[in-house]
Design a protein around this motif. Structure first.
Motif, PDB file in Angstrom:
ATOM      1  N   PRO A 228       0.956  -1.254  -0.036  1.00 28.26           N
ATOM      2  CA  PRO A 228      -0.063   0.041   0.005  1.00 28.26           C
ATOM      3  C   PRO A 228       0.890   1.259   0.080  1.00 28.26           C
ATOM      4  N   GLU A 229       2.177   1.125   0.805  1.00 25.50           N
ATOM      5  CA  GLU A 229       2.748   2.577   0.857  1.00 25.50           C
ATOM      6  C   GLU A 229       3.158   2.988  -0.581  1.00 25.50           C
ATOM      7  N   SER A 230       3.513   1.910  -1.543  1.00 26.00           N
ATOM      8  CA  SER A 230       4.055   2.449  -2.772  1.00 26.00           C
ATOM      9  C   SER A 230       2.813   2.375  -3.899  1.00 26.00           C
ATOM     10  N   GLU A 231       1.630   1.956  -3.383  1.00 25.40           N
ATOM     11  CA  GLU A 231       0.597   1.779  -4.189  1.00 25.40           C
ATOM     12  C   GLU A 231       0.531   0.764  -5.245  1.00 25.40           C
ATOM     13  N   SER A 232       1.634  -0.050  -5.227  1.00 28.80           N
ATOM     14  CA  SER A 232       2.165  -0.931  -6.220  1.00 28.80           C
ATOM     15  C   SER A 232       1.385  -2.447  -5.906  1.00 28.80           C
ATOM     16  N   CYS A 233       0.958  -3.086  -7.151  1.00 26.46           N
ATOM     17  CA  CYS A 233       0.472  -4.594  -7.252  1.00 26.46           C
ATOM     18  C   CYS A 233       1.835  -5.308  -7.239  1.00 26.46           C
ATOM     19  N   ILE A 234       1.966  -6.149  -6.151  1.00 29.88           N
ATOM     20  CA  ILE A 234       3.241  -7.111  -6.152  1.00 29.88           C
ATOM     21  C   ILE A 234       3.208  -8.381  -6.977  1.00 29.88           C
ATOM     22  N   HIS A 235       1.940  -9.041  -6.709  1.00 27.09           N
ATOM     23  CA  HIS A 235       1.484 -10.197  -7.474  1.00 27.09           C
ATOM     24  C   HIS A 235       0.112 -10.098  -7.879  1.00 27.09           C
ATOM     25  N   THR A 236      -0.274 -10.674  -8.989  1.00 30.68           N
ATOM     26  CA  THR A 236      -1.591 -11.122  -9.382  1.00 30.68           C
ATOM     27  C   THR A 236      -1.859 -12.567  -9.503  1.00 30.68           C
ATOM     28  N   LEU A 237      -2.588 -13.089  -8.459  1.00 21.18           N
ATOM     29  CA  LEU A 237      -2.592 -14.599  -8.211  1.00 21.18           C
ATOM     30  C   LEU A 237      -3.681 -14.932  -9.490  1.00 21.18           C
ATOM     31  N   GLN A 238      -3.484 -15.677 -10.740  1.00 25.33           N
ATOM     32  CA  GLN A 238      -4.412 -16.217 -11.462  1.00 25.33           C
ATOM     33  C   GLN A 238      -4.438 -17.700 -11.356  1.00 25.33           C
ATOM     34  N   GLY A 239      -5.782 -18.018 -11.628  1.00 28.69           N
ATOM     35  CA  GLY A 239      -5.971 -19.319 -11.823  1.00 28.69           C
ATOM     36  C   GLY A 239      -7.445 -19.699 -11.350  1.00 28.69           C
ATOM     37  N   HIS A 240      -8.133 -18.948 -10.591  1.00 34.25           N
ATOM     38  CA  HIS A 240      -9.642 -19.072 -10.545  1.00 34.25           C
ATOM     39  C   HIS A 240     -10.163 -18.680 -11.751  1.00 34.25           C
ATOM     40  N   THR A 241     -11.387 -19.611 -12.027  1.00 34.37           N
ATOM     41  CA  THR A 241     -12.021 -19.506 -13.341  1.00 34.37           C
ATOM     42  C   THR A 241     -13.397 -18.879 -13.115  1.00 34.37           C
ATOM     43  N   ASN A 242     -13.523 -17.967 -12.018  1.00 33.67           N
ATOM     44  CA  ASN A 242     -14.836 -17.395 -11.783  1.00 33.67           C
ATOM     45  C   ASN A 242     -14.537 -16.398 -10.628  1.00 33.67           C
ATOM     46  N   ARG A 243     -15.371 -15.603 -10.018  1.00 32.19           N
ATOM     47  CA  ARG A 243     -15.506 -14.610  -9.191  1.00 32.19           C
ATOM     48  C   ARG A 243     -15.019 -15.301  -7.664  1.00 32.19           C
ATOM     49  N   VAL A 244     -13.921 -14.254  -6.994  1.00 34.79           N
ATOM     50  CA  VAL A 244     -13.300 -14.535  -5.962  1.00 34.79           C
ATOM     51  C   VAL A 244     -14.403 -14.040  -4.772  1.00 34.79           C
ATOM     52  N   TYR A 245     -14.660 -14.842  -3.896  1.00 30.67           N
ATOM     53  CA  TYR A 245     -15.920 -14.425  -2.775  1.00 30.67           C
ATOM     54  C   TYR A 245     -15.087 -14.073  -1.531  1.00 30.67           C
ATOM     55  N   SER A 246     -14.157 -15.231  -1.050  1.00 26.62           N
ATOM     56  CA  SER A 246     -13.748 -15.378   0.270  1.00 26.62           C
ATOM     57  C   SER A 246     -12.287 -15.198   0.403  1.00 26.62           C
ATOM     58  N   LEU A 247     -11.526 -14.725   1.354  1.00 33.26           N
ATOM     59  CA  LEU A 247     -10.069 -14.761   1.338  1.00 33.26           C
ATOM     60  C   LEU A 247      -9.663 -14.761   3.042  1.00 33.26           C
ATOM     61  N   GLN A 248      -8.531 -15.455   3.318  1.00 28.70           N
ATOM     62  CA  GLN A 248      -7.994 -15.600   4.393  1.00 28.70           C
ATOM     63  C   GLN A 248      -6.302 -15.352   4.125  1.00 28.70           C
ATOM     64  N   PHE A 249      -5.704 -14.687   4.946  1.00 31.61           N
ATOM     65  CA  PHE A 249      -4.413 -14.267   4.905  1.00 31.61           C
ATOM     66  C   PHE A 249      -3.952 -14.057   6.160  1.00 31.61           C
ATOM     67  N   ASP A 250      -2.547 -14.983   6.333  1.00 31.82           N
ATOM     68  CA  ASP A 250      -1.967 -15.057   7.899  1.00 31.82           C
ATOM     69  C   ASP A 250      -0.672 -14.341   7.704  1.00 31.82           C
ATOM     70  N   GLY A 251      -0.128 -13.682   6.631  1.00 29.02           N
ATOM     71  CA  GLY A 251       0.994 -12.944   6.346  1.00 29.02           C
ATOM     72  C   GLY A 251       1.902 -13.963   5.651  1.00 29.02           C
ATOM     73  N   THR A 252       1.564 -15.321   5.540  1.00 27.93           N
ATOM     74  CA  THR A 252       2.436 -16.083   4.622  1.00 27.93           C
ATOM     75  C   THR A 252       1.799 -16.716   3.586  1.00 27.93           C
ATOM     76  N   HIS A 253       0.505 -17.399   4.013  1.00 26.70           N
ATOM     77  CA  HIS A 253      -0.210 -18.120   2.950  1.00 26.70           C
ATOM     78  C   HIS A 253      -1.501 -17.175   2.704  1.00 26.70           C
ATOM     79  N   ILE A 254      -1.914 -17.104   1.515  1.00 28.80           N
ATOM     80  CA  ILE A 254      -3.071 -16.700   1.202  1.00 28.80           C
ATOM     81  C   ILE A 254      -4.171 -17.751   0.867  1.00 28.80           C
ATOM     82  N   VAL A 255      -5.343 -17.587   1.070  1.00 33.54           N
ATOM     83  CA  VAL A 255      -6.292 -18.848   0.878  1.00 33.54           C
ATOM     84  C   VAL A 255      -7.501 -18.087   0.310  1.00 33.54           C
TER      85      VAL A 255
END
Length: 404
Positions: free
Chosen positions: A225-252
């Motif tokens: 957020p500080e640099s307002e830059s996107c570090i990764h775009t995680l591609q693989g889902h083939t439909n809308r993303v509705y839910s997220l969890q993030f523990d600092g290491t893993h993204i679900v």
């Protein structure tokens, strides 16, 4: 055993032993640690044992205790409760009636109604006495829950504020305008705008360093957020993303494509694709390596994100009859709610159904449980219907032990 002889009695009150047992169970420091009472002349009483026994009784109350009549908190007329927060003894419900209500979990009284939004409230966060809400009126509002005062109105989004995540004094909001904004809730200032998604942002997580967002463009993005830059775009889902969890290491991420994906935050690689659900994963909770997912297919699954294995599916003859709307889990239990009008308790380790905590009479004919929030001793359920069969209200169930 403690009654057999003096030595065994001393052993039974061994504070270090009970402290270790509390640590194993994840029980915090007992409230009365400072006051080691004398049980009888010459015997010290262990506060850690007391804490352990108290927690055991609370667990038994959840599992099999008499279900006392819940406190019924009526409000929001016949509108939908869209979001629910519960912390300490404060409950906050947000609704598509444009308001939020602050309730006492102890008395069941409505202590404040937060009025000011000109559209439905669809997202909220709470810390201490500060409440933040997001609305179809395109604003966020920061409220003082004690006084009911609107401290700041945060302008900038050009469509509905659909999700938000608070960390410290900063909140990140995601909108149907496809952007995210980072705000300072103390000054009311917009610090950063994150642009890159090409459809509505549906879910967001923020740990004070990185922002992770899921959107209707089928992608998950990791931002600095500080640099307002996107570090990764995680591609693989083939439909809308509705839910997220993030523990600092893993993204679900959970998607309408029926899959759940586990990603490595640092590299952006997809570590596992969790298959097994039949529909939209609407809610998830992650603790250490255990993920619990609730799905519109009426089942709940327990996963190990390290191995990608499905450990349990919460189903069987007592399973939900309709979409799972909300869930929460502890070290022992999973609590789930559904469009079928029930709240169910399950054993986390075995996946076995324990019992119904709530079963609306209107369940199956329109009565639904929209949201649940639980503490160690209380369960708050937002219930109602879209067809008038069940009045909109909050139910508060108490599983605490009577401290003699």
């Amino acid at each position: 055993a403690a009654q057999t002889c003096r030595y065994w009695r001393v052993l039974a009150e061994d504070n270090l032993l009970w402290r270790e047992k509390c640590r194993e169970e994840g029980i915090e420091e007992p409230l009365n640690l400072r006051k080691r009472r004398l049980l009888s002349p010459g015997f010290m009483y262990s506060p850690w044992k007391f804490a352990f026994m108290r927690q055991h009784k609370i667990d038994m109350n959840w599992r099999s205790g008499d279900l006392r009549a819940p406190k019924v908190l009526k409000g929001h007329d016949d509108h939908v409760i869209t979001c629910l927060q519960f912390c300490g003894n404060r409950i906050v419900s947000g609704s598509d009636d444009n308001t939020l209500k602050v309730w006492s979990a102890v008395t069941g009284e409505c202590v404040q109604t937060l009025v000011g939004h000109t559209g439905g409230v669809w997202s909220s966060q709470m810390r201490d006495n500060i409440v933040i809400s997001g609305s179809t009126d395109r604003t966020l509002k920061v409220w003082n829950a004690d006084t009911g005062e609107c401290v700041h109105t945060l302008y900038g989004h050009t469509s509905t504020v659909r999700c938000m995540h608070l960390h410290g004094s900063r909140v990140v909001s995601g909108s149907r305008d496809a952007t995210l904004r980072l705000w300072d809730i103390e000054t009311g200032q917009c610090l950063h705008v994150l642009m890159g998604h090409v459809a509505a942002v549906r879910c967001v997580q923020y740990d004070g360093h990185k922002v992770v967002s899921g959107a209707y463009d089928y992608t998950v993005k990791v931002w600095d957020p500080e640099s307002e830059s996107c570090i990764h775009t995680l591609q693989g889902h083939t439909n809308r993303v509705y839910s997220l969890q993030f523990d600092g290491t893993h993204i679900v991420s959970g998607s309408l494509d029926t899959s759940i994906r586990v990603w490595d935050m640092e590299s952006g690689n997809c570590l596992h694709t969790l298959m097994g659900h039949q529909s939209l994963t609407s809610g998830m909770e992650l603790r250490d390596n255990i993920l619990v997912s609730g799905n519109a297919d009426s089942t709940v699954k327990i996963w190990d994100i390290k191995t990608g294995q499905c450990l349990q599916t919460l189903q069987g003859p007592s399973k939900h009859q309709s979409a799972v709307t909300c869930l929460q889990f502890s070290s022992k239990f999973v609590v789930t709610s559904s469009d079928d009008g029930t709240v169910k308790l399950w054993d986390l380790k075995t996946g076995e159904f324990v019992r119904n905590l709530v079963a609306l009479e209107s369940g199956g004919s329109g009565g639904v449980v929209w949201r649940i929030r639980a503490s160690n001793t209380k369960l708050v359920c937002a219930v109602g219907s879209r067809n008038g069969t069940e009045e909109t209200k909050l139910l508060v169930l108490d599983f605490d032990v009577d401290l003699k």
